[in-house]
Write a protein that holds these residues in place. Structure first.
Motif, PDB file in Angstrom:
ATOM      1  N   LEU A  44       0.824  -1.218   0.000  1.00 20.96           N
ATOM      2  CA  LEU A  44       0.000   0.000   0.000  1.00 20.96           C
ATOM      3  C   LEU A  44       0.854   1.263   0.000  1.00 20.96           C
ATOM      4  N   THR A  45       1.943   1.239   0.754  1.00 19.70           N
ATOM      5  CA  THR A  45       2.847   2.395   0.752  1.00 19.70           C
ATOM      6  C   THR A  45       3.459   2.593  -0.626  1.00 19.70           C
ATOM      7  N   ARG A  46       3.821   1.502  -1.270  1.00 24.34           N
ATOM      8  CA  ARG A  46       4.374   1.579  -2.631  1.00 24.34           C
ATOM      9  C   ARG A  46       3.359   2.189  -3.583  1.00 24.34           C
ATOM     10  N   LEU A  47       2.092   1.779  -3.468  1.00 20.70           N
ATOM     11  CA  LEU A  47       1.053   2.300  -4.355  1.00 20.70           C
ATOM     12  C   LEU A  47       0.729   3.766  -4.063  1.00 20.70           C
ATOM     13  N   ILE A  48       0.701   4.135  -2.798  1.00 21.96           N
ATOM     14  CA  ILE A  48       0.347   5.502  -2.418  1.00 21.96           C
ATOM     15  C   ILE A  48       1.462   6.484  -2.750  1.00 21.96           C
ATOM     16  N   THR A  49       2.701   6.118  -2.415  1.00 20.33           N
ATOM     17  CA  THR A  49       3.818   7.051  -2.621  1.00 20.33           C
ATOM     18  C   THR A  49       4.392   6.983  -4.029  1.00 20.33           C
TER      19      THR A  49
END
Length: 113
Positions: A44-49
């Motif tokens: 999720l962090t990869r997708l958001i950032t």
């Protein structure tokens, strides 16, 4: 004068109750929840950032989330070193492996495609 908040919420205990509820509803053990939550936060962090896994930003977010989790566990139960170390290892292992693999992958594999 009446108190503004009529009761005090014990955040560490409520957090633990929610974790137990998730464990009961999914049927997953605590160890498996740590593995899945670490990977979920990582992705999720990869997708958001939109930062690559090799940037270590997604991995640092997993570290931050696990640190918060262990602080809440400490506040709820006190110091339990064995449990804490296994939780940290289970949460961080696969995100760390993916980050390292992305960082050290040979460029020639992707250049030939």
């Amino acid at each position: 004068m009446a108190p503004i908040i009529p009761y005090q919420i014990d955040i560490p205990r409520e957090y633990h109750r929610s974790i137990l509820w998730i464990s009961d509803k999914t049927g997953l053990a605590d160890n498996l929840l740590h593995i899945h939550s670490g990977l979920a936060i990582f992705v999720l962090t990869r997708l958001i950032t939109r930062r690559p896994y090799s940037s270590f930003i997604p991995f640092l977010c997993v570290i931050l989330a696990e640190t918060c989790n262990e602080i809440l566990d400490y506040l709820a139960y006190g110091w339990r070193p064995t449990d804490t170390y296994f939780d940290i290892a289970n949460t961080l292992f696969w995100p760390l492996m993916i980050s390292l693999a992305e960082r050290v992958k040979p460029a020639s594999i992707y250049e030939s495609l």
